[in-house]
Design an enzyme around this catalytic site. Structure first.
Site, PDB file in Angstrom:
ATOM      1  N   MET A  75       0.802  -1.230   0.000  1.00 31.18           N
ATOM      2  CA  MET A  75       0.000   0.000   0.000  1.00 31.18           C
ATOM      3  C   MET A  75       0.839   1.286   0.000  1.00 31.18           C
ATOM      4  SD  MET A  75      -2.843  -1.269  -0.346  1.00 31.18           S
ATOM      5  CE  MET A  75      -3.488  -2.921  -0.184  1.00 31.18           C
ATOM      6  N   CYS A  76       2.151   1.161  -0.160  1.00 28.80           N
ATOM      7  CA  CYS A  76       3.005   2.344  -0.232  1.00 28.80           C
ATOM      8  C   CYS A  76       2.931   2.960  -1.625  1.00 28.80           C
ATOM      9  CB  CYS A  76       4.462   1.987   0.077  1.00 28.80           C
ATOM     10  SG  CYS A  76       4.776   1.753   1.810  1.00 28.80           S
ATOM     11  N   HIS A  77       2.836   4.275  -1.654  1.00 28.67           N
ATOM     12  CA  HIS A  77       2.837   4.983  -2.930  1.00 28.67           C
ATOM     13  C   HIS A  77       4.273   5.105  -3.452  1.00 28.67           C
ATOM     14  CE1 HIS A  77      -0.964   6.300  -1.150  1.00 28.67           C
ATOM     15  NE2 HIS A  77      -1.370   6.534  -2.386  1.00 28.67           N
ATOM     16  N   MET A 112       8.017   4.598   5.859  1.00 28.07           N
ATOM     17  CA  MET A 112       8.252   3.216   5.409  1.00 28.07           C
ATOM     18  C   MET A 112       9.544   3.112   4.610  1.00 28.07           C
ATOM     19  SD  MET A 112       5.860   1.886   7.022  1.00 28.07           S
ATOM     20  CE  MET A 112       6.347   0.244   6.625  1.00 28.07           C
ATOM     21  N   GLU A 113       9.864   4.153   3.875  1.00 26.67           N
ATOM     22  CA  GLU A 113      11.107   4.176   3.117  1.00 26.67           C
ATOM     23  C   GLU A 113      12.306   4.199   4.060  1.00 26.67           C
ATOM     24  OE1 GLU A 113       7.891   5.178   0.384  1.00 26.67           O
ATOM     25  OE2 GLU A 113       8.338   5.839   2.411  1.00 26.67           O
ATOM     26  N   ASP A 127      24.471 -10.407   5.736  1.00 30.60           N
ATOM     27  CA  ASP A 127      24.889 -11.219   4.592  1.00 30.60           C
ATOM     28  C   ASP A 127      26.403 -11.197   4.403  1.00 30.60           C
ATOM     29  OD1 ASP A 127      24.493 -12.761   2.120  1.00 30.60           O
ATOM     30  OD2 ASP A 127      25.098 -10.903   1.124  1.00 30.60           O
TER      31      ASP A 127
END
EC number: 4.6.1.17
Length: 160
Positions: A75-77, A112-113, A127
Site C-alpha cells: 500500500m506504499c505509494h 516506510m522508506e 549477509d
C-alpha cells in the site's frame, strides 16, 4: 472509532487516494541495530571481511531499498525521493547502529522508506558477515523522527 484507511467499504484492500492532499516537505529518520560478536565488528571496522567493504555495500543497499519500498510494501505509494542518508555508528564493542534519513516533497510520508533503508542495510551487514558470525541479531528498528504532512512533527521521546 476511526475507519481503516486501506480497506474499502466491502473490506477489500485499497491504496489511499492522496490526489487532493497538499504537497509538503517531508522527512523521516529510522534507526536500527545489528549486534555482532566483538571480533566480527572489529573486522568490519578494519576492513577485514572477505566479502569486501561491509559498510559501503550496506549503505548502497540501504539506498536501493529506500527506492524500492513501493515495490515491497503493497500500500506504499511510489515517491519521488529527494534525499537519502544512511549512516552507521559503532555504539559499543558489539553493536552497530544504523540510521536512515529520507526526504521528499510530496503528498505522503517517507517513514516506510526510512524503515526499509535501515532494514536492508542491516540485512546486508548480516549477509556480508555471516561466514564468520551466524549469531548476529537485527533489532530495535524504530521511527526516531518524522516531519511534514497533516499530522506534523513526531519525535521519539523514549528509547523503547
Amino acid at each position: 472509532m476511526k475507519e481503516f484507511t486501506h480497506i474499502d467499504e466491502k473490506g477489500k484492500a485499497k491504496m489511499v487516494d492522496v490526489t487532493d492532499k497538499d504537497e509538503t516537505k517531508r522527512e523521516a529518520i529510522a534507526y536500527g541495530q545489528i549486534k555482532l560478536k566483538e571480533s566480527t565488528l572489529e573486522r568490519v571496522k578494519n576492513g577485514q571481511i572477505e566479502k569486501g567493504a561491509v559498510l559501503e555495500t550496506a549503505r548502497v543497499a540501504g539506498i536501493m531499498g529506500v527506492k524500492k519500498t513501493a515495490e515491497l510494501i503493497p500500500m506504499c505509494h511510489p515517491l519521488l525521493i529527494t534525499g537519502i542518508d544512511i549512516k552507521f555508528e559503532f555504539e559499543n564493542a558489539t553493536t552497530l547502529g544504523i540510521y536512515a534519513t529520507v526526504r521528499t516533497r510530496g503528498k505522503t510520508g517517507v517513514e516506510m522508506e526510512a524503515f526499509t533503508g535501515v532494514s536492508i542495510a542491516a540485512l546486508t551487514v548480516y549477509d556480508m558477515c555471516k561466514a564468520v558470525d551466524k549469531d548476529m541479531v537485527i533489532k530495535n528498528i524504530k521511527l526516531m523522527k518524522k516531519t511534514g504532512g497533516k499530522s506534523g512533527t513526531y519525535v521519539r521521546e523514549n528509547d523503547e
